[in-house]
Design a protein around this motif. Structure first.
Motif, PDB file in Angstrom:
ATOM      1  N   ARG A   1      -4.953   0.527  10.632  1.00  0.00           N
ATOM      2  CA  ARG A   1      -5.562   1.974   9.933  1.00  0.00           C
ATOM      3  C   ARG A   1      -5.907   2.881  10.390  1.00  0.00           C
ATOM      4  O   ARG A   1      -6.313   2.841  11.378  1.00  0.00           O
ATOM      5  CB  ARG A   1      -5.880   1.217   8.535  1.00  0.00           C
TER       6      ARG A   1
ATOM      7  N   LYS B   1      -8.717  -0.651   3.101  1.00  0.00           N
ATOM      8  CA  LYS B   1      -8.657  -0.422   3.959  1.00  0.00           C
ATOM      9  C   LYS B   1      -8.033   1.285   3.846  1.00  0.00           C
ATOM     10  O   LYS B   1      -7.584   0.774   2.962  1.00  0.00           O
ATOM     11  CB  LYS B   1      -8.414  -1.016   5.614  1.00  0.00           C
ATOM     12  N   SER B   2      -8.639   2.149   4.219  1.00  0.00           N
ATOM     13  CA  SER B   2      -7.960   3.548   3.691  1.00  0.00           C
ATOM     14  C   SER B   2      -6.645   3.759   4.615  1.00  0.00           C
ATOM     15  O   SER B   2      -6.693   3.655   5.307  1.00  0.00           O
ATOM     16  CB  SER B   2      -8.901   4.745   4.079  1.00  0.00           C
TER      17      SER B   2
ATOM     18  N   THR C   1     -10.871   7.399   5.991  1.00  0.00           N
ATOM     19  CA  THR C   1     -10.085   8.305   5.076  1.00  0.00           C
ATOM     20  C   THR C   1     -10.436   9.855   5.572  1.00  0.00           C
ATOM     21  O   THR C   1     -11.382  10.205   6.787  1.00  0.00           O
ATOM     22  CB  THR C   1     -11.268   7.758   4.266  1.00  0.00           C
TER      23      THR C   1
ATOM     24  N   GLU D   1       0.600  -1.350   0.117  1.00  0.00           N
ATOM     25  CA  GLU D   1       0.163   0.318  -0.286  1.00  0.00           C
ATOM     26  C   GLU D   1       1.391   1.277   0.503  1.00  0.00           C
ATOM     27  O   GLU D   1       1.894   1.701   1.187  1.00  0.00           O
ATOM     28  CB  GLU D   1      -0.557   0.078   1.266  1.00  0.00           C
TER      29      GLU D   1
ATOM     30  N   SER E   1      -5.490   1.701  -2.057  1.00  0.00           N
ATOM     31  CA  SER E   1      -6.707   1.044  -1.575  1.00  0.00           C
ATOM     32  C   SER E   1      -6.618  -0.739  -1.286  1.00  0.00           C
ATOM     33  O   SER E   1      -7.821  -1.331  -1.123  1.00  0.00           O
ATOM     34  CB  SER E   1      -8.366   1.365  -1.218  1.00  0.00           C
TER      35      SER E   1
END
Length: 603
Positions: A370, A327-328, A373, A312, A323
């Motif tokens: 995580r 997950k952001s 957002t 990521e 993503s």
């Protein structure tokens, strides 16, 4: 058992409540041996006063009221807050909460409010547990002379802590839930923790990474359970069973932390260092002091279907990230999370510095490792995803007036998964393969090469998963330079194709153009100036009439997209490689970002 209720000005219970408030605020001590329940009252503990709740039922439960604390609250039991706000209001500087029980005491409740204290003390012999998912802030100091634990469970993240000085002679523990059957990238939030946290052994080792180790490999296997876990160092752990793993040490990490990173010439991954968040809270990487480091970081994680490990990527300047894990990503690094960061080209070392001011609580319910957002941006963003039906990859193109069209801080280098089963796409910024490519502006008929690689023959699909903030007359076209086909990503967002094993930096092109213009895409490279034919020896020959005007590069691909030949064109007639077996081939000619593709059949 004392219960406070606010039922109206004429109610005797309310009068009783007022009397007790006066008692607590005017007397030096008030002691309740059977607990305290606040069902709506406003309880004030004034400066210099001590409210003691002791005995076997010495719990403090706040349901809908508030306890204003300017003095001391001492309890032998649990502190439970079910009200929508912090049970202790805004504690006055110098106020203290003391946990003095002889058994385990818990801080928790159904409230999502942050537990905010000024000073917090855990007495010798006491054991304080902060419930899973809860958030504790100490504006003053936290002194632990007993046992202090930040709890976790299978549903919520570990409790988080913000302190302004941590001390004491007690034992400190921070829990983390991990599932088996995969690697986890972790770091220790306490001093003095060892590899015994994860029951490390030869079958389930830990791994450390030293970028400057050129003797054999930068990786070090840790196969014993007595290796010290260094502050801010990232580790990889593979656990035997799913469950809760506990970092145990002397003090919880607090205060200024600094980490030196290296970039060693000759390393395969030169400049990449594995760093860990040292705190039991989130830390803002964007606000950290970064010296000689590129503004990008990477997580290594399983993808959203749990079939493969992926990288990521997050760009701290453009505030955009991939993503692939489902997950952001944001600029906030979760507690106990290790991440990759890279020293700038041309530098041999770099630094990253954290302070307490960078820490924060985040709403991380069911989102371990995580952060949520961040607010959306008004930048024009194209997000592309490639999949083979099992595994996938992403690349992002964004337009920002502060970015350049060359390689700069708005670009994030591609970290290849090095896995034949994962197809990959990328663009090119300068000479770097980029997973995030920041460009200055959308020019009509802009062409951006889109690279593609796969280690396995398969069927693939490329789709636009995000098309944000483009004007209504902007068309975004995906061109297959091997098959010489185009597809408008705005109207039909998925393009399917097949490919052999290939690593091709310009298999595809992204074309940004206006619907109001009909100018040829190849306005400086004329289609009629290119002639491709075969000779008697089954060789491909190229005639290029304007070869002397600009640098031209010719490439030959088979029908599956595999690159067979590449050469710069230096004369009017160029022979492209040796003899070719019968089949269909594509010849591309590129000059100044423009491209022409010709098909030829060898029989």
């Amino acid at each position: 058992h004392i219960s406070f209720r606010g039922l109206g000005p004429n109610n005797k219970t309310n009068m009783k409540k007022i009397f007790i408030i006066l008692l607590v605020t005017t007397m030096s001590t008030a002691t309740y041996a059977q607990g305290l329940v606040n069902n709506g009252a406003h309880i004030v503990v004034s400066s210099g006063a001590t409210l003691t709740v002791d005995g076997s039922s010495g719990n403090v439960q706040n349901t809908s009221g508030v306890i204003d604390l300017s003095g001391t609250l001492q309890l032998d039991g649990n502190l439970t807050n079910n009200a929508p706000t912090n049970a202790l209001g805004t504690p006055t500087s110098g106020s203290t909460v003391v946990f003095a029980g002889t058994g385990t005491q818990a801080v928790g409740g159904s409230s999502t409010a942050i537990f905010t204290f000024d000073k917090l003390t855990v007495n010798s012999g006491a054991a304080l547990e902060m419930a899973a998912g809860k958030q504790l802030t100490c504006n003053g100091s936290l002194v632990n002379n007993g046992t202090f634990t930040l709890k976790t469970n299978t549903e919520n993240a570990t409790a988080t802590l913000l302190d302004n000085g941590f001390s004491g002679t007690g034992t400190n523990k921070v829990e983390l839930y991990l599932s088996s059957g995969r690697n986890w990238y972790v770091s220790s939030p306490v001093s003095g923790a060892t590899s015994s946290v994860f029951n490390t052994n030869a079958s389930y080792p830990m791994y450390a990474y030293n970028e400057s180790n050129t003797n054999t490999t930068p990786w070090t296997w840790i196969t014993d359970d007595q290796t010290n876990l260094n502050v801010m160092t990232g580790y990889i752990s593979s656990v035997q069973t799913s469950g809760i793993y506990t970092f145990t040490g002397g003090l919880i990490n607090t205060g200024d932390k600094s980490f030196i990173l290296n970039r060693t010439v000759g390393q395969a991954k030169d400049g990449f260092n594995l760093v860990g968040n040292p705190y039991p809270s989130y830390v803002d990487l964007h606000a950290a002091i970064r010296t000689n480091l590129i503004p990008t970081y990477w997580y290594r994680s399983k993808n959203d279907v749990n079939t493969a490990y992926v990288f990521e990527t997050y760009n701290l300047i453009s505030e955009l990230g991939t993503s692939l894990s489902g997950k952001s990503m944001t600029n906030y690094i979760p507690p106990m999370q290790a991440f990759w960061i890279r020293v700038d080209a041309g530098c041999t070392s770099g630094n990253i510095d954290f302070t307490n001011a960078l820490r924060s609580h985040q709403d991380i319910s069911n989102n371990k490792f995580r952060a949520p957002t961040t607010a959306g941006s008004l930048l024009s963003v194209l997000r592309l995803k490639i999949t083979n039906g099992t595994n996938s990859d992403e690349t992002i193109v964004l337009f920002n007036p502060n970015a350049s069209d060359g390689y700069d801080a708005y670009d994030s280098p591609k970290m290849s998964n090095a896995n034949a089963a994962i197809p990959e796409i990328y663009t090119v910024a300068g000479s770097e393969q980029a997973v995030i490519n920041g460009l200055n502006s959308i020019e009509t008929n802009t062409i951006i090469p889109l690279g593609f690689r796969t280690g396995q023959p398969n069927s693939f699909s490329i789709m636009a998963t995000e098309l944000s903030n483009f004007t209504s007359d902007t068309r975004i076209v995906l061109k297959d330079n091997v098959l010489n086909t185009e597809q408008d990503l705005a109207s039909t967002k998925t393009y399917s194709f097949t490919s052999d094993i290939v690593d091709n930096a310009d298999r595809f092109s992204l074309i940004f153009k206006s619907t109001s213009l009909t100018t040829s895409l190849n306005n400086s490279l004329k289609d009629k100036s290119i002639i491709v034919y075969k000779n008697a020896n089954h060789q491909i020959v190229l005639k290029c009439a304007d070869f002397g005007a600009n640098e031209h590069v010719a490439k030959v691909f088979n029908i599956l997209g595999k690159e067979l030949f590449v050469s710069q064109i230096t004369s009017y007639i160029t022979q492209l490689g040796n003899s070719f077996i019968p089949g269909v081939y594509m010849v591309t000619v590129t000059s100044e970002g423009k491209m022409i593709t010709k098909k030829i059949v060898i029989d």
